[in-house]
Write a protein that holds these residues in place. Sequence first.
Motif, mmCIF file in Angstrom:
data_model
loop_
_atom_site.group_PDB
_atom_site.id
_atom_site.type_symbol
_atom_site.label_atom_id
_atom_site.label_comp_id
_atom_site.label_asym_id
_atom_site.label_seq_id
_atom_site.Cartn_x
_atom_site.Cartn_y
_atom_site.Cartn_z
ATOM 1 N N GLN A 30 7.478 0.963 25.184
ATOM 2 C CA GLN A 30 8.843 1.381 24.854
ATOM 3 C C GLN A 30 9.045 2.870 25.131
ATOM 4 N N LEU A 31 7.971 3.637 25.137
ATOM 5 C CA LEU A 31 8.052 5.059 25.459
ATOM 6 C C LEU A 31 7.898 5.286 26.964
ATOM 7 N N ARG A 32 7.859 4.172 27.715
ATOM 8 C CA ARG A 32 7.802 4.177 29.178
ATOM 9 C C ARG A 32 6.487 4.715 29.747
ATOM 10 N N LEU A 33 5.383 4.415 29.063
ATOM 11 C CA LEU A 33 4.071 4.797 29.566
ATOM 12 C C LEU A 33 3.443 3.620 30.303
ATOM 13 N N ASP A 34 3.163 3.824 31.575
ATOM 14 C CA ASP A 34 2.479 2.794 32.362
ATOM 15 C C ASP A 34 0.974 3.042 32.296
ATOM 16 N N GLU A 39 -3.785 6.501 30.856
ATOM 17 C CA GLU A 39 -5.057 7.156 31.169
ATOM 18 C C GLU A 39 -4.913 8.676 31.074
ATOM 19 N N GLU A 40 -3.823 9.193 31.569
ATOM 20 C CA GLU A 40 -3.572 10.631 31.468
ATOM 21 C C GLU A 40 -3.463 11.045 30.002
ATOM 22 N N LEU A 41 -2.777 10.252 29.199
ATOM 23 C CA LEU A 41 -2.647 10.547 27.772
ATOM 24 C C LEU A 41 -4.014 10.547 27.104
ATOM 25 N N ARG A 42 -4.849 9.579 27.433
ATOM 26 C CA ARG A 42 -6.198 9.527 26.858
ATOM 27 C C ARG A 42 -6.976 10.801 27.175
ATOM 28 N N LEU A 43 -6.899 11.250 28.410
ATOM 29 C CA LEU A 43 -7.605 12.475 28.806
ATOM 30 C C LEU A 43 -7.034 13.707 28.109
ATOM 31 N N LEU A 44 -5.727 13.760 27.972
ATOM 32 C CA LEU A 44 -5.104 14.886 27.282
ATOM 33 C C LEU A 44 -5.523 14.933 25.808
ATOM 34 N N ILE A 45 -5.577 13.776 25.173
ATOM 35 C CA ILE A 45 -6.001 13.714 23.771
ATOM 36 C C ILE A 45 -7.455 14.178 23.656
ATOM 37 N N HIS A 57 -9.734 1.606 25.164
ATOM 38 C CA HIS A 57 -8.907 0.927 26.167
ATOM 39 C C HIS A 57 -7.488 0.825 25.625
ATOM 40 N N LEU A 58 -6.602 1.646 26.167
ATOM 41 C CA LEU A 58 -5.206 1.624 25.758
ATOM 42 C C LEU A 58 -4.419 0.663 26.625
ATOM 43 N N THR A 59 -3.494 -0.037 26.001
ATOM 44 C CA THR A 59 -2.550 -0.854 26.760
ATOM 45 C C THR A 59 -1.147 -0.446 26.343
ATOM 46 N N SER A 60 -0.190 -0.791 27.172
ATOM 47 C CA SER A 60 1.195 -0.436 26.865
ATOM 48 C C SER A 60 1.725 -1.208 25.661
ATOM 49 N N ARG A 61 0.998 -2.237 25.238
ATOM 50 C CA ARG A 61 1.408 -3.007 24.053
ATOM 51 C C ARG A 61 0.969 -2.354 22.752
ATOM 52 N N ASP A 62 0.022 -1.414 22.833
ATOM 53 C CA ASP A 62 -0.410 -0.698 21.634
ATOM 54 C C ASP A 62 0.741 0.125 21.087
ATOM 55 N N THR A 63 0.769 0.258 19.775
ATOM 56 C CA THR A 63 1.807 1.071 19.146
ATOM 57 C C THR A 63 1.297 2.492 18.949
#
Length: 77
Positions: A30-34, A39-45, A57-63
């Motif tokens: 819903q935040l438009r992350l593909d 993967e970029e978000l994971r690295l930034l975190i 392992h992040l998926t777009s279905r995770d909240t």
Amino acid sequence: MSTTEQINTLLVANFGADPGAIRPEVSLRQLRLDSLALEELRLLIEDRMDVDLDDLHLTSRDTVAQLVAAVDRRAAA
């Protein structure tokens, strides 16, 4: 700064997410992350919070709440 605040800041600054749209129950889709953005978000975190998320392992279905909980678990380990 809490994990939630740090992740919210990254979502707004790096992915253009609307701060008002970021709520615990909102999916990353819903935040438009593909998949590339996730993967970029994971690295930034990892960089910002000095936590190892290699096996996360992040998926777009995770909240947002699921992401925060996963990062908190890794940080506490």
